[in-house]
Design a protein around this motif. Structure first.
Motif, PDB file in Angstrom:
ATOM      1  N   GLY A   1       4.860   6.649  -4.083  1.00  0.00           N
ATOM      2  CA  GLY A   1       4.776   6.960  -5.499  1.00  0.00           C
ATOM      3  C   GLY A   1       5.621   6.090  -6.410  1.00  0.00           C
ATOM      4  N   LEU A   2       6.010   4.917  -5.950  1.00  0.00           N
ATOM      5  CA  LEU A   2       6.829   4.025  -6.779  1.00  0.00           C
ATOM      6  C   LEU A   2       5.981   3.074  -7.614  1.00  0.00           C
ATOM      7  CD1 LEU A   2       9.747   3.232  -4.304  1.00  0.00           C
ATOM      8  CD2 LEU A   2       9.718   4.857  -6.197  1.00  0.00           C
ATOM      9  N   LEU A   3       4.712   2.899  -7.245  1.00  0.00           N
ATOM     10  CA  LEU A   3       3.756   2.177  -8.064  1.00  0.00           C
ATOM     11  C   LEU A   3       2.605   3.112  -8.400  1.00  0.00           C
ATOM     12  CD1 LEU A   3       3.437  -1.384  -6.405  1.00  0.00           C
ATOM     13  CD2 LEU A   3       4.541  -0.830  -8.582  1.00  0.00           C
ATOM     14  N   ASP A   4       2.077   2.998  -9.593  1.00  0.00           N
ATOM     15  CA  ASP A   4       0.985   3.875 -10.033  1.00  0.00           C
ATOM     16  C   ASP A   4      -0.347   3.263  -9.585  1.00  0.00           C
ATOM     17  OD1 ASP A   4      -0.188   6.045 -11.164  1.00  0.00           O
ATOM     18  OD2 ASP A   4      -0.021   5.334 -13.236  1.00  0.00           O
ATOM     19  N   THR A   5      -0.523   3.214  -8.257  1.00  0.00           N
ATOM     20  CA  THR A   5      -1.708   2.618  -7.657  1.00  0.00           C
ATOM     21  C   THR A   5      -2.248   3.516  -6.557  1.00  0.00           C
ATOM     22  OG1 THR A   5      -0.341   1.381  -6.070  1.00  0.00           O
ATOM     23  CG2 THR A   5      -0.950   0.240  -8.104  1.00  0.00           C
ATOM     24  N   VAL A   6      -3.464   3.259  -6.144  1.00  0.00           N
ATOM     25  CA  VAL A   6      -4.068   3.958  -5.016  1.00  0.00           C
ATOM     26  C   VAL A   6      -4.777   2.921  -4.148  1.00  0.00           C
ATOM     27  CG1 VAL A   6      -6.206   4.429  -6.283  1.00  0.00           C
ATOM     28  CG2 VAL A   6      -5.611   5.851  -4.310  1.00  0.00           C
ATOM     29  N   THR A   7      -4.698   3.102  -2.841  1.00  0.00           N
ATOM     30  CA  THR A   7      -5.341   2.182  -1.902  1.00  0.00           C
ATOM     31  C   THR A   7      -6.478   2.900  -1.188  1.00  0.00           C
ATOM     32  OG1 THR A   7      -3.357   0.851  -1.530  1.00  0.00           O
ATOM     33  CG2 THR A   7      -5.025   0.808   0.190  1.00  0.00           C
ATOM     34  N   GLU A   8      -7.625   2.260  -1.127  1.00  0.00           N
ATOM     35  CA  GLU A   8      -8.767   2.769  -0.376  1.00  0.00           C
ATOM     36  C   GLU A   8      -9.011   1.836   0.812  1.00  0.00           C
ATOM     37  OE1 GLU A   8     -12.207   3.285  -2.790  1.00  0.00           O
ATOM     38  OE2 GLU A   8     -11.149   4.435  -4.329  1.00  0.00           O
TER      39      GLU A   8
ATOM     40  N   TYR B   1       1.034  -5.851  -7.941  1.00  0.00           N
ATOM     41  CA  TYR B   1       1.425  -5.182  -9.175  1.00  0.00           C
ATOM     42  C   TYR B   1       2.946  -5.097  -9.257  1.00  0.00           C
ATOM     43  CZ  TYR B   1      -3.285  -3.765 -10.466  1.00  0.00           C
ATOM     44  OH  TYR B   1      -4.597  -3.786 -10.849  1.00  0.00           O
ATOM     45  N   VAL B   2       3.431  -5.052 -10.501  1.00  0.00           N
ATOM     46  CA  VAL B   2       4.853  -4.875 -10.781  1.00  0.00           C
ATOM     47  C   VAL B   2       4.973  -3.728 -11.772  1.00  0.00           C
ATOM     48  CG1 VAL B   2       6.946  -5.961 -11.676  1.00  0.00           C
ATOM     49  CG2 VAL B   2       5.273  -7.339 -10.426  1.00  0.00           C
ATOM     50  N   ASN B   3       5.980  -2.884 -11.586  1.00  0.00           N
ATOM     51  CA  ASN B   3       6.139  -1.765 -12.531  1.00  0.00           C
ATOM     52  C   ASN B   3       6.686  -2.252 -13.868  1.00  0.00           C
ATOM     53  OD1 ASN B   3       8.813  -2.254 -11.827  1.00  0.00           O
ATOM     54  ND2 ASN B   3       9.346  -0.101 -11.620  1.00  0.00           N
ATOM     55  N   SER B   4       6.708  -1.371 -14.852  1.00  0.00           N
ATOM     56  CA  SER B   4       7.049  -1.767 -16.226  1.00  0.00           C
ATOM     57  C   SER B   4       8.492  -2.234 -16.367  1.00  0.00           C
ATOM     58  CB  SER B   4       6.785  -0.602 -17.183  1.00  0.00           C
ATOM     59  OG  SER B   4       7.552   0.539 -16.801  1.00  0.00           O
ATOM     60  N   THR B   5       9.382  -1.751 -15.484  1.00  0.00           N
ATOM     61  CA  THR B   5      10.780  -2.181 -15.563  1.00  0.00           C
ATOM     62  C   THR B   5      11.059  -3.410 -14.695  1.00  0.00           C
ATOM     63  OG1 THR B   5      11.354  -0.569 -13.832  1.00  0.00           O
ATOM     64  CG2 THR B   5      11.644   0.114 -16.125  1.00  0.00           C
ATOM     65  N   GLY B   6      10.078  -3.838 -13.938  1.00  0.00           N
ATOM     66  CA  GLY B   6      10.207  -5.094 -13.204  1.00  0.00           C
ATOM     67  C   GLY B   6      11.105  -5.052 -11.997  1.00  0.00           C
ATOM     68  N   ASN B   7      11.269  -3.867 -11.369  1.00  0.00           N
ATOM     69  CA  ASN B   7      12.080  -3.826 -10.142  1.00  0.00           C
ATOM     70  C   ASN B   7      11.320  -3.280  -8.935  1.00  0.00           C
ATOM     71  OD1 ASN B   7      12.250  -1.053 -11.159  1.00  0.00           O
ATOM     72  ND2 ASN B   7      13.836  -0.758  -9.584  1.00  0.00           N
ATOM     73  N   ILE B   8      10.055  -2.908  -9.121  1.00  0.00           N
ATOM     74  CA  ILE B   8       9.206  -2.484  -8.005  1.00  0.00           C
ATOM     75  C   ILE B   8       7.981  -3.389  -7.997  1.00  0.00           C
ATOM     76  CG2 ILE B   8       8.020  -0.582  -6.855  1.00  0.00           C
ATOM     77  CD1 ILE B   8      10.919   0.032  -7.356  1.00  0.00           C
ATOM     78  N   ALA B   9       7.718  -4.043  -6.884  1.00  0.00           N
ATOM     79  CA  ALA B   9       6.598  -4.982  -6.822  1.00  0.00           C
ATOM     80  C   ALA B   9       5.918  -4.900  -5.464  1.00  0.00           C
ATOM     81  CB  ALA B   9       7.092  -6.407  -7.067  1.00  0.00           C
ATOM     82  N   GLY B  10       4.615  -5.094  -5.485  1.00  0.00           N
ATOM     83  CA  GLY B  10       3.861  -5.138  -4.236  1.00  0.00           C
ATOM     84  C   GLY B  10       2.815  -6.229  -4.301  1.00  0.00           C
ATOM     85  N   THR B  11       2.538  -6.848  -3.158  1.00  0.00           N
ATOM     86  CA  THR B  11       1.536  -7.912  -3.107  1.00  0.00           C
ATOM     87  C   THR B  11       0.891  -7.968  -1.738  1.00  0.00           C
ATOM     88  OG1 THR B  11       1.148 -10.288  -3.322  1.00  0.00           O
ATOM     89  CG2 THR B  11       3.287  -9.625  -2.466  1.00  0.00           C
ATOM     90  N   TYR B  12      -0.348  -8.450  -1.712  1.00  0.00           N
ATOM     91  CA  TYR B  12      -1.056  -8.658  -0.452  1.00  0.00           C
ATOM     92  C   TYR B  12      -0.811 -10.046   0.126  1.00  0.00           C
ATOM     93  CZ  TYR B  12      -3.901  -4.398  -0.407  1.00  0.00           C
ATOM     94  OH  TYR B  12      -4.318  -3.089  -0.319  1.00  0.00           O
ATOM     95  N   ILE B  13      -0.084 -10.892  -0.572  1.00  0.00           N
ATOM     96  CA  ILE B  13       0.041 -12.288  -0.157  1.00  0.00           C
ATOM     97  C   ILE B  13       1.148 -12.463   0.876  1.00  0.00           C
ATOM     98  CG2 ILE B  13       0.456 -14.654  -0.898  1.00  0.00           C
ATOM     99  CD1 ILE B  13      -0.700 -13.957  -3.596  1.00  0.00           C
ATOM    100  N   HIS B  14       0.752 -12.773   2.116  1.00  0.00           N
ATOM    101  CA  HIS B  14       1.718 -13.178   3.138  1.00  0.00           C
ATOM    102  C   HIS B  14       2.119 -14.632   2.882  1.00  0.00           C
ATOM    103  CE1 HIS B  14       1.384  -9.665   5.731  1.00  0.00           C
ATOM    104  NE2 HIS B  14       0.071  -9.728   5.623  1.00  0.00           N
ATOM    105  N   GLY B  15       3.396 -14.918   3.070  1.00  0.00           N
ATOM    106  CA  GLY B  15       3.897 -16.270   2.840  1.00  0.00           C
ATOM    107  C   GLY B  15       4.281 -16.527   1.401  1.00  0.00           C
TER     108      GLY B  15
ATOM    109  N   GLN C   1       0.835  -1.210   0.000  1.00  0.00           N
ATOM    110  CA  GLN C   1       0.000   0.000   0.000  1.00  0.00           C
ATOM    111  C   GLN C   1       0.870   1.261   0.000  1.00  0.00           C
ATOM    112  OE1 GLN C   1      -2.250  -0.837   3.544  1.00  0.00           O
ATOM    113  NE2 GLN C   1      -3.784  -2.057   2.462  1.00  0.00           N
ATOM    114  N   MET C   2       1.941   1.236   0.773  1.00  0.00           N
ATOM    115  CA  MET C   2       2.827   2.402   0.860  1.00  0.00           C
ATOM    116  C   MET C   2       3.488   2.736  -0.472  1.00  0.00           C
ATOM    117  SD  MET C   2       4.887   1.745   4.407  1.00  0.00           S
ATOM    118  CE  MET C   2       4.107   0.984   5.811  1.00  0.00           C
ATOM    119  N   LEU C   3       3.728   1.731  -1.313  1.00  0.00           N
ATOM    120  CA  LEU C   3       4.435   1.947  -2.576  1.00  0.00           C
ATOM    121  C   LEU C   3       3.629   2.769  -3.575  1.00  0.00           C
ATOM    122  CD1 LEU C   3       6.052  -1.554  -3.246  1.00  0.00           C
ATOM    123  CD2 LEU C   3       7.262   0.560  -2.679  1.00  0.00           C
ATOM    124  N   GLY C   4       2.310   2.857  -3.393  1.00  0.00           N
ATOM    125  CA  GLY C   4       1.459   3.535  -4.354  1.00  0.00           C
ATOM    126  C   GLY C   4       1.454   5.046  -4.222  1.00  0.00           C
ATOM    127  N   ARG C   5       0.605   5.678  -5.054  1.00  0.00           N
ATOM    128  CA  ARG C   5       0.510   7.144  -5.057  1.00  0.00           C
ATOM    129  C   ARG C   5      -0.199   7.697  -3.827  1.00  0.00           C
ATOM    130  NH1 ARG C   5      -1.740   9.406 -10.792  1.00  0.00           N
ATOM    131  NH2 ARG C   5      -0.026   8.800 -12.184  1.00  0.00           N
TER     132      ARG C   5
END
Length: 506
Positions: free
Chosen positions: A352-359, A431-445, A329-333
């Protein structure tokens, strides 16, 4: 019931070892902890939340974890408040004074839950919380002797010699117990012993002369790799030599589920370091922002300590930056919180490292998840197409893309999870950014799948001009099974198991 002279004396590990021993000896065994305060939690097959300590104890007992093994879970939120989870479901967020009053209603919950569990198993291995001699909290104790009374259980007292003062802690604890409570204590275990035990035999005899209770075992300090229960663990202070691949995890004040990274400690080419307050992020191959119980508060902590600039520096230099759950969540806009689930602010800027927003939403999502990595990723994830990952989700927010620049990490058609409706089908669990070095996921484990994790690490090795290697650990679950057996062997060697059976009337 195992009770302690203090927190972090090793009750959880010894409970797991006893669960394993009784399982090996043919008894259907279950763990039970009436009340657990921890940010490390797990989601059962039924979508119910429980503390992770009872999860690894259940694994050691050869059974599936059930929420009734940890009927009350408190997840600290700061400012003397905690999220209160009863039998796997969130009840409310309470101030400590409010919860103290609410305890009266929980006694019947504990009694009914325990009695139901007792009917299903031959042996229940119970675990207390903290010290059993907190005299100012005794009136409404449901964690230690209060639970032992409900279950009419004998008690074994566990103390930690490594921190010093073991004789005083044992004697002092027993002196502070009431007479009927002391009568429940049938034995003492001295844990985390370093040195030659023959030099300690006279101390054991002197202690037994004073307390008139047998010492059932002196347990050596060991390298057995079993999960730590919570942030009182000493793992964050461990220093390991630099290896081929260096991973750093930002230790935020409300970090949750640090067990997500246990798998890295089984890989011979990986060094894992937790970056604490006052420390600097170095030049890691992978930088991880972990899960958080209070995402907005931990994001503020990251900014106040200058970690945000270090994170962006790593990202700009092409290093792999991964966010798990709250870190995702922190990685987004933006982080939008109009219901004030996380804070009094309606909106907070992300990194701001991922072009996402969390509600944020008031409803917590708790579900087990199984996915396959998308086949259209680049960078660090290019060679991971189709790799299976599985784990569980625990989060109050939903994360949405702001544009097509970010690519879903997972193939959307795969998975075993309950649906949250039409809206959720538009949301990827990462999500993963277009260059493939920034990634975020909700999956623990997510890293527990060795094939996925080893492929990711080998991709980094090849970038550094190193040959790929195979993991000696082919399955993290099988690795843990071997560790549970090692733990049982160690306890059998250093404890009077026959006497423990006698105490239980078996």
């Amino acid at each position: 019931m195992l009770q302690g002279t203090a927190s972090n004396v090793g009750k959880s590990i010894i409970a797991a070892g006893l669960c394993r021993i009784f399982y090996q000896d043919g008894y259907r065994t279950a763990p039970f902890k009436p009340q657990n305060m921890a940010l490390n939690s797990y989601i059962t097959d039924e979508g119910l939340e429980m503390g992770r300590a009872q999860v690894f104890q259940a694994e050691a007992a050869g059974i599936k974890p059930e929420a009734r093994m940890n009927p009350i879970l408190l997840k600290p939120c700061g400012n003397h408040t905690s999220q209160v989870i009863v039998n796997g479901k969130v009840i409310a967020q309470m101030h400590s004074s409010e919860y103290h009053t609410y305890k009266d209603t929980l006694i019947d919950v504990l009694r009914n839950t325990f009695e139901g569990l007792e009917k299903s198993y031959d042996i229940i291995v119970m675990e207390g919380a903290g010290s059993c001699a907190e005299i100012n909290l005794k009136e409404k104790d449901i964690s230690n002797m209060g639970m032992a009374d409900i279950a009419d259980s004998p008690v074994i007292l566990v103390s930690d010699i490594d921190r010093g003062g073991v004789f005083a802690s044992i004697v002092g604890t027993l002196m502070l117990l009431e007479e009927h409570e002391r009568a429940r204590v049938k034995g003492v275990i001295i844990n985390k012993f370093r040195g030659k035990k023959e030099y300690f035999e006279s101390g054991v005899r002197m202690l037994e002369d004073i307390i008139k209770i047998p010492v059932l075992g002196v347990i050596p300090y060991s390298d057995i790799k079993i999960e730590d229960e919570d942030s009182v663990t000493t793992r964050f202070k461990r220093t390991s030599e630099k290896r081929d691949i260096n991973i750093e995890v930002i230790r935020t004040p409300h970090m949750s589920n640090f067990t997500d990274f246990d798998i890295f400690e089984t890989q011979p080419d990986v060094s894992l370091k937790y970056i604490d307050y006052g420390e600097n992020i170095g030049n890691p191959d992978i930088l991880i922002i972990p899960g958080s119980k209070s995402t907005v508060s931990d994001l503020k902590y990251i900014r106040e300590n200058g970690f945000d600039e270090d994170i962006k520096r790593c990202a700009e230099s092409g290093k792999l930056v991964i966010g798990i759950c709250g870190g995702y969540q922190m990685l987004g806009r933006k982080l939008i919180d109009k219901k004030h689930v996380e804070s009094e602010l309606d909106e907070v800027d992300g990194l701001g490292l991922l072009d996402t927003v969390t509600e944020f939403d008031s409803e917590k999502r708790t579900v087990q998840t199984e996915r396959n990595i998308s086949d259209c990723l680049s960078g660090y994830f290019e060679s991971l197409s189709g790799k299976k990952v599985k784990g569980y989700e625990i989060h109050m927010g939903r994360t949405y893309p702001c544009s097509d620049s970010e690519i879903p990490m997972f193939q959307e058609s795969s998975g075993k999870e309950s649906s949250d409706g039409e809206r959720d089908r538009k949301v990827s669990m990462g999500y993963v950014n277009s260059t493939g070095n920034i990634a975020g996921t909700y999956i623990h484990g997510i890293f527990d799948e060795v094939e996925f994790t080893r492929a990711l690490l080998n991709g980094i090795r090849m970038r550094k001009g190193l040959e790929p290697i195979e993991s000696e650990v082919k399955s993290f679950r099988q690795f843990k099974e071997r560790e549970y057996d090692r733990l049982a062997d160690m306890l059998r060697e250093n404890m009077d198991i026959g006497k423990i059976y006698e105490i239980m009337g078996l």
